[in-house]
Structure formats: C-alpha cells, structure tokens
Write a protein that holds these residues in place. Structure first.
Motif, PDB file in Angstrom:
ATOM      1  N   ALA A  34       9.119   7.523   9.512  1.00  0.00           N
ATOM      2  CA  ALA A  34       9.669   8.199   8.270  1.00  0.00           C
ATOM      3  C   ALA A  34      10.608   9.478   8.358  1.00  0.00           C
ATOM      4  O   ALA A  34      11.294   9.456   9.264  1.00  0.00           O
ATOM      5  N   ALA A  35       9.241  10.014   9.133  1.00  0.00           N
ATOM      6  CA  ALA A  35       9.911  10.926   9.471  1.00  0.00           C
ATOM      7  C   ALA A  35      10.930  11.637  11.323  1.00  0.00           C
ATOM      8  O   ALA A  35      11.887  12.443  10.442  1.00  0.00           O
ATOM      9  N   ARG A  36      11.072  10.302  12.265  1.00  0.00           N
ATOM     10  CA  ARG A  36      11.778  10.808  12.247  1.00  0.00           C
ATOM     11  C   ARG A  36      12.979   9.308  12.015  1.00  0.00           C
ATOM     12  O   ARG A  36      14.126  10.426  12.579  1.00  0.00           O
ATOM     13  N   ILE A  37      12.889   9.458  11.370  1.00  0.00           N
ATOM     14  CA  ILE A  37      14.669   8.670  10.885  1.00  0.00           C
ATOM     15  C   ILE A  37      14.690  10.079   9.949  1.00  0.00           C
ATOM     16  O   ILE A  37      16.059   9.347   9.940  1.00  0.00           O
ATOM     17  N   GLN A  92       0.627  -1.589  -0.442  1.00  0.00           N
ATOM     18  CA  GLN A  92      -0.172   0.272  -0.215  1.00  0.00           C
ATOM     19  C   GLN A  92       0.769   1.443  -0.046  1.00  0.00           C
ATOM     20  O   GLN A  92       0.203   2.080  -0.515  1.00  0.00           O
ATOM     21  N   LEU A  93       2.072   0.887   0.008  1.00  0.00           N
ATOM     22  CA  LEU A  93       2.783   2.706   0.702  1.00  0.00           C
ATOM     23  C   LEU A  93       4.015   1.750  -0.061  1.00  0.00           C
ATOM     24  O   LEU A  93       4.597   1.167   0.395  1.00  0.00           O
ATOM     25  N   ASN A  94       5.191   2.842  -0.703  1.00  0.00           N
ATOM     26  CA  ASN A  94       6.182   3.013  -1.020  1.00  0.00           C
ATOM     27  C   ASN A  94       7.279   4.159  -0.968  1.00  0.00           C
ATOM     28  O   ASN A  94       6.742   5.141  -0.530  1.00  0.00           O
ATOM     29  N   LEU A  95       8.528   4.211  -0.290  1.00  0.00           N
ATOM     30  CA  LEU A  95       9.070   4.626   0.033  1.00  0.00           C
ATOM     31  C   LEU A  95      10.690   4.572  -0.271  1.00  0.00           C
ATOM     32  O   LEU A  95      11.359   3.439  -0.602  1.00  0.00           O
ATOM     33  N   SER A  96      11.163   5.604  -0.495  1.00  0.00           N
ATOM     34  CA  SER A  96      12.219   6.062  -1.212  1.00  0.00           C
ATOM     35  C   SER A  96      13.138   6.690   0.243  1.00  0.00           C
ATOM     36  O   SER A  96      12.654   8.003   0.718  1.00  0.00           O
ATOM     37  N   LEU A  97      14.391   5.970   0.908  1.00  0.00           N
ATOM     38  CA  LEU A  97      14.318   6.353   1.301  1.00  0.00           C
ATOM     39  C   LEU A  97      16.357   6.910   1.143  1.00  0.00           C
ATOM     40  O   LEU A  97      16.891   6.187  -0.117  1.00  0.00           O
ATOM     41  N   PRO A  98      16.552   8.047   1.359  1.00  0.00           N
ATOM     42  CA  PRO A  98      17.961   8.705   1.332  1.00  0.00           C
ATOM     43  C   PRO A  98      19.085   7.836   0.997  1.00  0.00           C
ATOM     44  O   PRO A  98      19.290   6.756   1.890  1.00  0.00           O
ATOM     45  N   SER A  99      20.434   7.594   0.735  1.00  0.00           N
ATOM     46  CA  SER A  99      21.034   7.131   0.464  1.00  0.00           C
ATOM     47  C   SER A  99      22.480   7.297   1.708  1.00  0.00           C
ATOM     48  O   SER A  99      22.234   8.042   2.712  1.00  0.00           O
ATOM     49  N   ALA A 100      22.377   6.196   2.431  1.00  0.00           N
ATOM     50  CA  ALA A 100      22.850   6.436   3.523  1.00  0.00           C
ATOM     51  C   ALA A 100      24.085   4.948   4.187  1.00  0.00           C
ATOM     52  O   ALA A 100      23.985   4.086   3.408  1.00  0.00           O
ATOM     53  N   ASP A 101      25.048   4.999   5.116  1.00  0.00           N
ATOM     54  CA  ASP A 101      25.664   3.615   5.512  1.00  0.00           C
ATOM     55  C   ASP A 101      24.918   2.353   5.957  1.00  0.00           C
ATOM     56  O   ASP A 101      23.299   2.862   5.505  1.00  0.00           O
ATOM     57  N   ILE A 102      24.911   1.213   5.296  1.00  0.00           N
ATOM     58  CA  ILE A 102      24.576   0.013   5.347  1.00  0.00           C
ATOM     59  C   ILE A 102      23.893   0.102   6.940  1.00  0.00           C
ATOM     60  O   ILE A 102      22.475  -0.542   7.170  1.00  0.00           O
ATOM     61  N   GLY A 103      24.921   0.062   8.167  1.00  0.00           N
ATOM     62  CA  GLY A 103      23.335   0.114   8.978  1.00  0.00           C
ATOM     63  C   GLY A 103      22.678   1.058   9.321  1.00  0.00           C
ATOM     64  O   GLY A 103      21.822  -0.014  10.087  1.00  0.00           O
ATOM     65  N   THR A 104      23.097   2.484   8.716  1.00  0.00           N
ATOM     66  CA  THR A 104      21.750   2.294   9.159  1.00  0.00           C
ATOM     67  C   THR A 104      20.586   2.637   8.264  1.00  0.00           C
ATOM     68  O   THR A 104      19.566   2.941   8.094  1.00  0.00           O
ATOM     69  N   THR A 105      20.854   2.333   7.025  1.00  0.00           N
ATOM     70  CA  THR A 105      19.928   1.681   6.090  1.00  0.00           C
ATOM     71  C   THR A 105      18.963  -0.244   6.133  1.00  0.00           C
ATOM     72  O   THR A 105      17.297   0.138   6.510  1.00  0.00           O
ATOM     73  N   ARG A 106      19.954  -0.739   7.222  1.00  0.00           N
ATOM     74  CA  ARG A 106      19.369  -1.720   8.114  1.00  0.00           C
ATOM     75  C   ARG A 106      18.429  -1.706   9.265  1.00  0.00           C
ATOM     76  O   ARG A 106      17.409  -2.259   9.562  1.00  0.00           O
ATOM     77  N   GLN A 107      19.208  -0.577  10.079  1.00  0.00           N
ATOM     78  CA  GLN A 107      18.717   0.008  10.815  1.00  0.00           C
ATOM     79  C   GLN A 107      17.357   0.708  10.890  1.00  0.00           C
ATOM     80  O   GLN A 107      15.848   0.275  11.052  1.00  0.00           O
ATOM     81  N   MET A 108      16.686   1.519   9.899  1.00  0.00           N
ATOM     82  CA  MET A 108      15.787   2.232   9.238  1.00  0.00           C
ATOM     83  C   MET A 108      14.531   1.438   8.526  1.00  0.00           C
ATOM     84  O   MET A 108      13.581   0.854   9.602  1.00  0.00           O
ATOM     85  N   ILE A 109      14.894  -0.371   8.371  1.00  0.00           N
ATOM     86  CA  ILE A 109      14.096  -1.488   7.861  1.00  0.00           C
ATOM     87  C   ILE A 109      13.292  -1.897   9.177  1.00  0.00           C
ATOM     88  O   ILE A 109      12.371  -2.699   9.271  1.00  0.00           O
ATOM     89  N   LYS A 110      14.392  -2.567  10.191  1.00  0.00           N
ATOM     90  CA  LYS A 110      14.182  -3.010  11.604  1.00  0.00           C
ATOM     91  C   LYS A 110      13.284  -2.143  11.659  1.00  0.00           C
ATOM     92  O   LYS A 110      12.266  -2.430  12.416  1.00  0.00           O
ATOM     93  N   ASP A 111      12.918  -0.592  11.979  1.00  0.00           N
ATOM     94  CA  ASP A 111      11.832   0.430  12.480  1.00  0.00           C
ATOM     95  C   ASP A 111      10.509   0.317  12.044  1.00  0.00           C
ATOM     96  O   ASP A 111       9.838  -0.089  12.252  1.00  0.00           O
TER      97      ASP A 111
END
Length: 803
Positions: A654-657, A473-492
């Motif tokens: 998303a806004a917190r990230i 239902q929702l599509n998220l475009s995440l900005p470029s970040a280091d791999i640790g931050t990216t994986r943490q975003m997915i967990k959140d």
C-alpha cells in the motif's frame, strides 16, 4: 564581700535563683530531639532500625511522588500532542511563502502505531513542526529517536521497505508525546489537496477534552484510592520497625528518671527522624527512577523525565503528612504499652482485640457508597462520598486483620515443631504479622472490587462494529484514481506475499439520464459496483455468477427504499456516469450504458467491513470501466495465518502505491477511547503498586528476622535444624496471608457489589475473584523465598553477640 558570702556590715547575700526548667513546647522539642539522637547514636542496632525505617518509608514516598506527578505528566503529554496536530475545521489558508500542505500518513508495524505526516512546502518559509528545525524535502524524512533505532535494527527491515526515504534529521522532545514514540515527517512533491491534504500556516490545535462518563468517573476515583491505600498502610507499618528494641531503650530512660510522657515523645522523635530520612530516601529513589523513566514502557505509556514532576501542592502535602503520620502512628502504637523502669508491659499477657469498633468502619463505608447512588441518573457520584466510602471499607479490612489473626491462632495448639514455633510466635506478636501483610490484603481487596467493576462495565464501552474478521482481516481505502491505476493496485495486492485472497471492487455513481421530472429536486442516482464473482458474492446473495453477468441489488436491511433504486437500476434501462450533481448536466459528452435485459435482481448482504452495498453490480467483461466517472477502489484482504508478517507485506504494498492509502484491521468490537485510557492508567498503577508491595514485604520480613536474630541463633545453638526454622518462617507468613486473603475476598466482593449498584449494574462476575487472590499468594511465596538467604545468615553463632 567575704568568702563566707557576707557583705560588710553583717548582711547575708541571697543565693542566685536556679534557672527555670524548660516547659511547654521547649520540653516537647527537647524530647523529640533526644529521640532523634537515639536513632543515630544507638549503635549498630539503632542505625539498622533507622535504615530499615528510611528504606520502608522511602519506597512509599517514591510511589506517592510518582502519583503526585501524574497530573503534570498527562498535561505535558497532552500539550505536546496538541502542539503538533494539524488544525481541524480552521479558516481557509491561502497559499503563500510561509504555508505548506500536510496530510496524515499513519501506519501500523507489528502492533505499534507509527505516526507519519507528509509535508509539501508552498514557498521558501514553510512552518516547521514542533521538534523539527527544517522541513524535509522530497524523498527525505526526519524521524524520532525510537524510529531511527528501529529502522537501523534487523527487526525494522520490513518497515525500512515501507519508509524508504533518506533520514536527514531527528525530531526533538518538543515534537514527541513520549521518548519511545515512533514518528516521522516526510517530504513530498506530489501532495495536493485532492489527496486529502490541508494547507496550514502553523501547527497546533486545541481540542476540548471529552466529558468523562459518570461510570468512568466512579472507576477513576476508586482506582486512585485502591492504588494509594496500600502505600499509606505500608508507610504506617514501616515507622513501627524495631518496636521491641525501642521499648527496651525507653525502659532504660524510665530507669534514670524520665516520666511516661517523656518516653512517648522520645519514641515519637525516633520515628520522626526515620520518617524524615525516609523522605530523603524516597526523593532520591524518585529522582533516580525519574532519569530512567524514558526507557520504561508500561501498557504503551512512556514519558520523558521532565514529565515526571510532582504537583507542588501535592509534594508539599507529602512532605508534611508523612512525618506527622509517623508521630501519630508511634503514639497510637504505645497506647497499650506500659513502660516501667524494669521493663515493658503490653497490657498484661494478651488483651484480646475488640471487634466492636473495627466492624462499623467497613459497614459505614458500604452504607456511604449506597447513599451516593446517583450515577445511574447520568450524574457523577459525589467524589468525597465515593472516596470516603472506599477508604472506610479498605481501612476496615486492614483493621479487621489483626483481630482475625488473634482470634484464629489463639485456638491452635500442638502439631509439628515448625507449626508450633510459628503459631506460638503469632500468639505472642500477631499484630506484627498482621501489619506485615495488611498491604497485600488491602491491595487484593481493591483489585477484586475494581475487576468486578471493570468486567461489569466493559460491554458499555465497546461498540459492535458489524465487521467480520473471519471473512477478511484488513480493510483498504484506496484514493480516487483512473481506472487503469485502480486495476493495477488490485493486481499488486493479489501478488503480495501472505495474501490468500482479496475482495476488491471499483465503485462509481450512475444516474438516470434526462432532465428533472415533476416533483424531483435531483436526478435519482445509485451506486455502480464492478468486481469479479468471488468479490461480489461477499456483498450480495448472487447465486450463480460468471463473468459478463449484471445484477440489480436491493438493500436487504430496509434502510433504502427499493422503489428509489428502481428509478435507476432496472433491466433494459439506460444510465449515465458523468452527470454533474450540481448542474444535473453531463460533464462533457454523455457516457451512457444500458443495463442488460438479462440482469437479475438479488438481495444485498453485509461485506466483511460491515457495509451494505446496493444498486448495480457488474462483472468486469459486462461494462467498459473507462466509462466510469471518478472511480474509487475498495479492497478487503484475506491474509494467510501461516505468514507471520502478512499484514506488514500488505502495508508495504500500500505504501508503494500511495502513502495515503489507509490500511485498518477488521475487528468485531471497538473500545471507547476514554475507557481504554482509564483502563491503561489503572493497569500501569497496579503494576507499580505490586512492585512496591513486593519490596515492602521483603523489607518487613528482613526487619522481623533481625528482631529475632538472637532467638534464632539460640535455637540453632541448641540443635534446631535450619529446615525447621525455615518452615516456621513460612508458616508465620502463610497463616496471616491466608486470613488476609479470605478477608480480602469478603471485603472486596462487598465493595464490588456496592460499586456495581452505584453504576446501575447487577449480576457480578465471581470468576474475577481468583486472579487477584492467586497473584497475592504467588507474591507472598516469592517474597518468602527471597527472605530465606537473610534467614540463613541470621542463624549464625555470631548472632548471640550483643552490644
């Protein structure tokens, strides 16, 4: 000189010449003034007629003034919107004390758009956005009044979690498109150009308006005619209120020596004063309604009171045209009336209305529309021919209604008492009943034609996105970040309330190591995607999958050459992640990885967002994600339909990230912006026209009841039941309305078919006929019920009193 009028010497003094009677323009002005005096000095009846005329005309004038304000309203909204835009494609701005960084951070909250902008000043003198006196600092924000109110209410609790900045000010009107707009500017101390922000020295951008599609132009012109025709018809009806009592007063004038021309001019003067009073009432209603326009939102459109300012030329045209129309309609109405000193004769008992001059009008209108058939060639139809043809068709429908009412009711006889009272009244004054419902007839006919046109062209202005809202239902475009931050975003996101599942992947580029080969302009590259098995299955047809697997994914659409993919992605081959695309050399020590020999070749599939991925797919344990260069995360969220605000919880996460994360809803089709704007304006105008029609019909009904007050009182005095009279009033309204709706269906269908041919369409959707007809019938029923209380009051015995 002597008392006998003789001069000394016997000569007689000639008598003084009598003053010449007024003639020409002076006579006409005198007669018009006499009619105006009758309108205000004719006792309670005269005042009642003048007031009803003024109210009726005033309602129409108020809507005409509102229509004349639309160009200024649209221009004002567009100018304020452009004044706050971030410059696009402008020249490079160098950092200075009077520059700042700005980035758009819009979001949605329960279906409403919240316009947001992040700001970071470069120096001590940054430019402030329109309506803002001072740029907010980090952790601060300035908000629109509507957003401040929402954040302070219980309904804005979830939005407060998303916009957790301290409010330090309010945006002024100059920075808002409308008073109900939700807008904020927030300060940031981390914003950089790498985040997509742009540096600017001032706000504002002039964007050229997109050319209007010829089909939309046809729709717009027809909509203007359809919405304004009922208003013009009602004004013409309002100036004829109280015609029977007026005719008796004119007969009294004939009795004291006035000729027929004088009586007609006197009647015109009476109507002229009513129309002038209607202009005053209409201007007053417009000004009063203008003050409250900011609190009204119709189809997501709202405006400031200052926006609702009539174009001077159009306002002057209304001021001149309405009184002239009142005089012309009155004189036209008296063409068949013979006013004699002892009474009024309306061309004998009942001269039948002629069909021969009424039917050619709609036929000519349809012919004019068919002749103007040029929109299919990519050209706009001639506006004059288009508007004239539509006016002729709708005017012909209105003129056919009195003939149809007379032709049908003349055949009625007998039946219950209420039916007999209704049919006899219609046989005696069918024209009045037809005029009362002509506005709703024209409105329904126009609505049918517009709905047929809208239904036929809507698919032309909808683009199939290829997205599948059932899979996510929702599509998220995440900005470029280091791999640790990216994986943490997915967990959140996985832990967010209301999230049932997430399709997430980390993407980077992989290239073939080594120098350029002969004939190559660049080193072959491919996409490298890392995700768990459920996520990868949404992007490729994997078959079996477990953690540690690697796949070579070929493009199943045929858009990408498989041999090109094979240059990089093949079992046992080595790839490099940090190859610089400009120098074709590694950035630092080469980060190499070898594709396992066990990698299987599979075919790609479209993901829920409609995109097709190809290249190398790897599960998390198959590769060290620290090797990836500039990884970018993509996520598509499946929400739980049992959680009403699941989308809002996702946006809060998303806004917190990162406030710049884009969260958009997946939808199967996307509507053209111009089409959406025209459709919104059409629905807004239709709502205003329906309100006017309801008010005008109620005023007309009250006037007709007032005309028959004495008759109603006599019937009650002779023992007629009130219920009988109530049903007779209902039948008197229902019969003309039924005939009017039948004409509206026929005329609206013909007009709709002609318009469809004009835009190159065929096969009309006949199901659109019934909603306008049902709306018109329901409106008549509501107005009739609202007219019953005045009916009960007019049945009292004091109605027998006369002046």
């Amino acid at each position: 000189m002597t008392a006998t009028g003789r001069r000394p010497g016997g000569r007689t003094t000639p008598p003084a010449p009598a003053p010449a009677p007024p003639s020409g323009a002076a006579v006409r002005l005198r007669d018009l003034a006499l009619g105006a005096r009758f309108a205000v000095t004719g006792g309670r009846e005269g005042w009642a007629r003048t007031v009803l005329t003024a109210v009726g005309v005033g309602l129409g004038v108020a809507l005409l003034l509102a229509a004349a304000s639309v160009p200024h309203l649209l221009q004002s909204r567009a100018e304020r919107g452009q004044a706050r835009q971030l410059p696009a494609g402008a020249a490079t701005v160098h950092r200075a004390a009077d520059t700042l960084l700005a980035a758009t951070a819009d979001t949605l909250y329960r279906g409403d758009t919240v316009h947001g902008t992040l700001l970071r000043p470069d120096g001590s003198r940054p430019p402030a956005p329109p309506g803002v006196t001072e740029v907010p600092g980090p952790g601060e924000m300035v908000v629109s009044p509507a957003l401040r109110e929402l954040l302070a209410s219980p309904e804005g609790a979830l939005l407060r979690d998303r916009l957790d900045h301290r409010i330090t000010g309010t945006i002024g009107d100059a920075g808002l498109v409308g008073p109900a707009e939700l807008t904020y500017y927030a300060g940031s101390d981390t914003l950089t150009t790498a985040d997509g922000a742009q540096r600017l020295a001032s706000f504002g951008a002039r964007s050229a308006a997109e050319p209007l599609d010829p089909v939309l132009f046809v729709l717009l012109v027809v909509a203007c005619v359809v919405l304004l025709m009922p208003v013009a018809i009602f004004i013409a009806t309002a100036v004829r209120f109280g015609g029977e009592r007026r005719d008796r007063r004119l007969a009294a004038l004939r009795l004291i020596g006035a000729d027929a021309r004088t009586t007609r001019r006197t009647a015109a003067g009476e109507a002229l004063l009513g129309a002038v009073c209607g202009l005053v009432v209409g201007a007053g209603l417009f000004l009063v309604g203008r003050r409250f326009i900011g609190s009204v939102t119709v189809w997501d459109v709202n405006a400031f009171p200052a926006d609702l300012t009539p174009v001077p030329t159009l306002a002057a045209l209304i001021v001149v045209a309405v009184p002239l129309a009142a005089v012309a309609v009155t004189l036209f109405a008296l063409r068949d009336v013979t006013i004699e000193p002892l009474g009024v004769v309306r061309q004998g008992t009942a001269r039948r209305r002629r069909l021969w001059w009424r039917l050619p009008l709609p036929v000519a209108g349809l012919a004019l529309l068919l002749v103007a058939d040029r929109a299919r060639a990519g050209q706009a139809a001639p506006p004059f021919a288009l508007a004239s043809g539509t006016v002729l068709v709708l005017l012909g429908i209105a003129l056919l209604l009195p003939w149809a009412v007379d032709a049908v009711v003349a055949r009625f006889s007998g039946g219950p008492v209420p039916w007999q009272l209704a049919t006899r009244r219609l046989q005696l004054s069918g024209g009045s009943a037809a005029r009362a419902v002509s506005g709703i007839t024209v409105a329904v006919a126009g609505a049918i034609a517009l709905q047929m046109l809208l239904t036929a062209i809507q698919t032309d202005f909808m683009k199939v996105t290829g997205q599948d809202g059932r899979r996510a239902q929702l599509n998220l475009s995440l900005p470029s970040a280091d791999i640790g931050t990216t994986r943490q975003m997915i967990k959140d996101f996985r832990r967010t309330e209301g999230v049932r599942g997430i399709i997430a992947a980390i993407e980077s580029d992989a290239a073939r190591p080594g120098p350029l080969r002969k004939g190559e302009d660049f080193v072959p590259r491919t996409r490298f995607t890392v995700g768990d098995c459920p996520s990868l299955r949404e992007m490729a047809r994997l078959g079996s999958c477990r953690d540690g697997d690697v796949f070579i994914v070929h493009d199943g659409t045929g858009m990408v050459d498989d041999s090109y993919i094979g240059e990089t992605a093949r079992p046992g081959a080595q790839v490099i992640f940090n190859l610089n695309g400009e120098t074709e050399r590694p950035d630092g020590p080469p980060r190499l990885w070898t594709i396992p020999e066990t990698a299987r070749t599979v075919e790609s599939r479209k993901d829920p967002a409609g995109d097709t991925a190809f290249g190398i797919f790897a599960t998390p344990s198959a590769v060290d994600t620290g090797l990836l260069d500039s990884p970018v995360a993509r996520a598509m969220v499946k929400t739980d339909p049992r959680v009403p605000d699941a989308a809002e919880y996702v946006r809060n996460t998303a806004a917190r990230i990162d406030p710049l994360i884009s969260v958009s809803a997946l939808q199967d089709v996307e509507r053209d912006k111009n089409y959406a704007s025209v459709r919104t304006g059409l629905l807004t105008g239709s709502a205003a026209t329906i309100v006017l029609i309801a008010a005008s019909m109620l005023v007309t009904m009250v006037e007709q009841l007032r005309e028959r007050r004495r008759l109603l009182s006599v019937l009650v005095a002779f023992g007629t039941r009130r219920a009988t009279l109530g049903w007779s009033v209902l039948w008197q309204t229902a019969l003309p309305v039924g005939l009017g709706l039948a004409l509206a269906v026929a005329g609206g269908s013909g007009l709709g078919v002609a318009l469809l041919r004009l835009v190159g369409k065929s096969g009309p959707d006949w199901s659109v006929l019934w909603p306008p007809v049902a709306t018109g019938a329901a409106l008549v029923l509501v107005v009739t019920l609202a007219g019953l209380p005045p009916l009960w009051r007019m049945m009292r015995p004091d109605g027998l009193r006369t002046e």
